[in-house]
Motif scaffolding. Structure first.
Motif, PDB file in Angstrom:
ATOM      1  N   ALA A  50       0.837  -1.214   0.000  1.00 27.09           N
ATOM      2  CA  ALA A  50       0.000   0.000   0.000  1.00 27.09           C
ATOM      3  C   ALA A  50       0.864   1.252   0.000  1.00 27.09           C
ATOM      4  N   GLU A  51       0.280   2.324  -0.501  1.00 20.91           N
ATOM      5  CA  GLU A  51       0.958   3.627  -0.479  1.00 20.91           C
ATOM      6  C   GLU A  51      -0.105   4.711  -0.344  1.00 20.91           C
ATOM      7  N   ILE A  52       0.314   5.857   0.149  1.00 19.00           N
ATOM      8  CA  ILE A  52      -0.650   6.949   0.309  1.00 19.00           C
ATOM      9  C   ILE A  52      -0.010   8.282  -0.088  1.00 19.00           C
ATOM     10  N   HIS A  53      -0.753   9.018  -0.906  1.00 22.53           N
ATOM     11  CA  HIS A  53      -0.385  10.394  -1.236  1.00 22.53           C
ATOM     12  C   HIS A  53      -1.136  11.351  -0.312  1.00 22.53           C
ATOM     13  N   LEU A  54      -0.446  12.322   0.223  1.00 23.39           N
ATOM     14  CA  LEU A  54      -1.103  13.410   0.932  1.00 23.39           C
ATOM     15  C   LEU A  54      -0.932  14.668   0.087  1.00 23.39           C
ATOM     16  N   ILE A  55      -2.049  15.189  -0.368  1.00 21.67           N
ATOM     17  CA  ILE A  55      -2.003  16.419  -1.164  1.00 21.67           C
ATOM     18  C   ILE A  55      -2.209  17.584  -0.204  1.00 21.67           C
ATOM     19  N   LEU A  56      -1.160  18.351   0.013  1.00 23.28           N
ATOM     20  CA  LEU A  56      -1.178  19.396   1.031  1.00 23.28           C
ATOM     21  C   LEU A  56      -1.407  20.757   0.370  1.00 23.28           C
ATOM     22  N   LEU A  57      -2.398  21.461   0.861  1.00 24.05           N
ATOM     23  CA  LEU A  57      -2.792  22.715   0.193  1.00 24.05           C
ATOM     24  C   LEU A  57      -2.676  23.945   1.082  1.00 24.05           C
ATOM     25  N   GLY A  58      -2.118  23.787   2.272  1.00 18.14           N
ATOM     26  CA  GLY A  58      -1.992  24.930   3.175  1.00 18.14           C
ATOM     27  C   GLY A  58      -0.720  25.728   2.915  1.00 18.14           C
ATOM     28  N   PRO A  59      -0.480  26.769   3.680  1.00 18.66           N
ATOM     29  CA  PRO A  59       0.719  27.590   3.517  1.00 18.66           C
ATOM     30  C   PRO A  59       1.968  26.835   3.965  1.00 18.66           C
ATOM     31  N   PRO A  60       3.186  27.218   3.566  1.00 15.90           N
ATOM     32  CA  PRO A  60       3.475  28.450   2.815  1.00 15.90           C
ATOM     33  C   PRO A  60       3.627  28.246   1.304  1.00 15.90           C
ATOM     34  N   SER A  61       3.705  27.001   0.790  1.00 13.25           N
ATOM     35  CA  SER A  61       4.011  26.841  -0.643  1.00 13.25           C
ATOM     36  C   SER A  61       3.245  25.683  -1.258  1.00 13.25           C
ATOM     37  N   PRO A  62       1.911  25.812  -1.301  1.00 19.09           N
ATOM     38  CA  PRO A  62       1.099  24.746  -1.899  1.00 19.09           C
ATOM     39  C   PRO A  62       1.202  24.745  -3.424  1.00 19.09           C
ATOM     40  N   PRO A  63       0.824  23.667  -4.087  1.00 21.16           N
ATOM     41  CA  PRO A  63       0.489  22.372  -3.494  1.00 21.16           C
ATOM     42  C   PRO A  63       1.725  21.483  -3.396  1.00 21.16           C
ATOM     43  N   LYS A  64       1.697  20.589  -2.409  1.00 14.90           N
ATOM     44  CA  LYS A  64       2.740  19.567  -2.332  1.00 14.90           C
ATOM     45  C   LYS A  64       2.100  18.185  -2.257  1.00 14.90           C
ATOM     46  N   ASP A  65       2.813  17.228  -2.791  1.00 14.99           N
ATOM     47  CA  ASP A  65       2.345  15.840  -2.821  1.00 14.99           C
ATOM     48  C   ASP A  65       3.366  15.013  -2.033  1.00 14.99           C
ATOM     49  N   LEU A  66       2.950  14.578  -0.849  1.00 14.28           N
ATOM     50  CA  LEU A  66       3.789  13.730  -0.014  1.00 14.28           C
ATOM     51  C   LEU A  66       3.380  12.288  -0.258  1.00 14.28           C
ATOM     52  N   LEU A  67       4.341  11.452  -0.589  1.00 18.59           N
ATOM     53  CA  LEU A  67       4.029  10.051  -0.868  1.00 18.59           C
ATOM     54  C   LEU A  67       4.706   9.167   0.168  1.00 18.59           C
ATOM     55  N   ILE A  68       3.922   8.316   0.833  1.00 20.57           N
ATOM     56  CA  ILE A  68       4.493   7.392   1.810  1.00 20.57           C
ATOM     57  C   ILE A  68       4.248   5.977   1.284  1.00 20.57           C
ATOM     58  N   GLN A  69       5.336   5.264   1.061  1.00 27.68           N
ATOM     59  CA  GLN A  69       5.268   3.937   0.432  1.00 27.68           C
ATOM     60  C   GLN A  69       5.485   2.846   1.472  1.00 27.68           C
ATOM     61  N   GLY A  70       4.484   2.014   1.634  1.00 29.06           N
ATOM     62  CA  GLY A  70       4.613   0.906   2.578  1.00 29.06           C
ATOM     63  C   GLY A  70       5.749  -0.036   2.244  1.00 29.06           C
ATOM     64  N   SER A  71       6.064  -0.125   0.970  1.00 28.84           N
ATOM     65  CA  SER A  71       7.120  -1.047   0.535  1.00 28.84           C
ATOM     66  C   SER A  71       8.488  -0.674   1.078  1.00 28.84           C
ATOM     67  N   ALA A  72       8.684   0.593   1.395  1.00 29.42           N
ATOM     68  CA  ALA A  72      10.031   1.061   1.740  1.00 29.42           C
ATOM     69  C   ALA A  72      10.133   1.773   3.078  1.00 29.42           C
ATOM     70  N   VAL A  73       8.989   2.218   3.592  1.00 24.10           N
ATOM     71  CA  VAL A  73       9.038   3.069   4.789  1.00 24.10           C
ATOM     72  C   VAL A  73       9.595   2.310   5.996  1.00 24.10           C
ATOM     73  N   ARG A  74      10.353   3.027   6.821  1.00 23.66           N
ATOM     74  CA  ARG A  74      10.872   2.466   8.071  1.00 23.66           C
ATOM     75  C   ARG A  74      10.500   3.374   9.217  1.00 23.66           C
ATOM     76  N   SER A  75      10.551   2.862  10.411  1.00 26.41           N
ATOM     77  CA  SER A  75      10.288   3.645  11.630  1.00 26.41           C
ATOM     78  C   SER A  75       8.956   4.387  11.560  1.00 26.41           C
ATOM     79  N   LEU A  76       7.955   3.761  10.974  1.00 22.74           N
ATOM     80  CA  LEU A  76       6.630   4.365  10.984  1.00 22.74           C
ATOM     81  C   LEU A  76       5.878   3.861  12.209  1.00 22.74           C
ATOM     82  N   SER A  77       5.596   4.764  13.139  1.00 17.99           N
ATOM     83  CA  SER A  77       4.813   4.392  14.315  1.00 17.99           C
ATOM     84  C   SER A  77       3.375   4.830  14.086  1.00 17.99           C
ATOM     85  N   PRO A  78       2.425   4.134  14.718  1.00 16.27           N
ATOM     86  CA  PRO A  78       1.037   4.470  14.429  1.00 16.27           C
ATOM     87  C   PRO A  78       0.534   5.768  15.073  1.00 16.27           C
ATOM     88  N   ASP A  79       1.258   6.310  16.036  1.00 15.28           N
ATOM     89  CA  ASP A  79       0.719   7.502  16.708  1.00 15.28           C
ATOM     90  C   ASP A  79       0.889   8.757  15.848  1.00 15.28           C
TER      91      ASP A  79
END
Lengths: 192, 192
Positions: A50-79
């Motif tokens: 699984a993977e998830i894109h976060l499309i961020l539209l707030g300040p200071p420099s929108p838009p940004k696309d943050l991609l978090i890939q389950g295949s590669a991510v490390r040290s992801l805690s649920p909190d």
């Protein structure tokens, strides 16, 4: 691959936010952190498919696309706080039109909803959509919004996409992702 | 009424914990906060027909039973930090054998799993349970554990109870509650 994309209408596009007020000063970053958890975490593990894109539209420099890939991510805690810290680190990077990795499996680029929709394969999660359980095939990608409705301009971008619903109550974004993941798990395991 | 109960094996029973480290110093209080959210919150609203017990077994004075009632609770935000602050306030109260209200819909008493099980009506959420979708009737109450398995002593208390499963993957406690809530919503709305 299961792909999710969530639009954070107020979510910061820089790293100048405090972890102590994710719902307020950090533009409902708490919602996006919960969505990352719903998309990628299970009990004592990560969903590598699984993977998830976060499309961020707030300040200071929108838009940004943050991609978090389950295949590669490390040290992801649920909190929420740990996840926000990880995302904040990525938002400190200078961005261009292509993805740049901040830490394993966490990437960021300049880009918004239009680019993502153009890549194809998405359905929109919506209370007015067709019940997911009645669909023979579930989409490979699902787009949803944070606590705010899609704007009129966004709705125009999404106009041609299929719409699916996870149930009769309107859930929070992360809850909807969790319910959809369960439906996908069931189909994959032959539990239907 | 939909009742949930989650055992927090390490969760603090006093108010001396920091909101800045819910997973660590606060004994995985982050999990319990997400469970409160899954049990009681939907998009822009509270589930008035639901309640959740948190059975806290960490220091300094276990066991405590924190009850959050959707019917009465106010100012419940979905983020972990706000929820933890609300629960911490309740943990500052002196406790006896009966519930005492800390703020509207948030009550606390001295008491553990045995007392709750004795009140009846619970099933245990477990990966080895029967698939919830195949059950004609879903239980009125559901018991589950945090990130740790039930201990041998706890399993003995639960031995006679029915066991249900929400799906083929082992989910986090709050995710399991979310999936079960969706199943209950669907049955209530005739979506099955």
């Amino acid at each position: 691959m299961r792909t999710f994309a969530v639009v954070g209408h107020l979510a910061p596009t820089g790293d100048g936010f405090t972890l102590d007020d994710l719902p307020g000063a950090a533009g409902r970053m708490d919602i996006l952190c919960r969505c990352v958890n719903a998309a990628l975490s299970i009990s004592h593990g990560i969903r590598r498919d699984a993977e998830i894109h976060l499309i961020l539209l707030g300040p200071p420099s929108p838009p940004k696309d943050l991609l978090i890939q389950g295949s590669a991510v490390r040290s992801l805690s649920p909190d929420e706080r740990s996840t926000a810290a990880l995302l904040r680190k990525a938002l400190a990077l200078p961005t261009g039109d292509t993805f740049r990795e901040s830490s394993p499996g966490i990437l960021v680029r300049r880009g918004g909803l239009a680019g993502l929709v153009a890549e194809g394969g998405y359905a929109v999660l919506s209370k007015d959509g067709r019940d997911m359980r009645t669909l023979t095939d579930l989409p490979g990608g699902v787009l949803l919004s944070d606590h705010l409705d899609f704007t009129a301009v966004e709705e125009e971008l999404l106009a041609g996409l299929p719409r699916i619903s996870v149930g009769p109550r309107v859930l929070q974004a992360d809850q909807a992702i969790t319910v959809l993941q369960n439906e996908l798990d069931r189909r994959e395991a032959g539990w239907i």
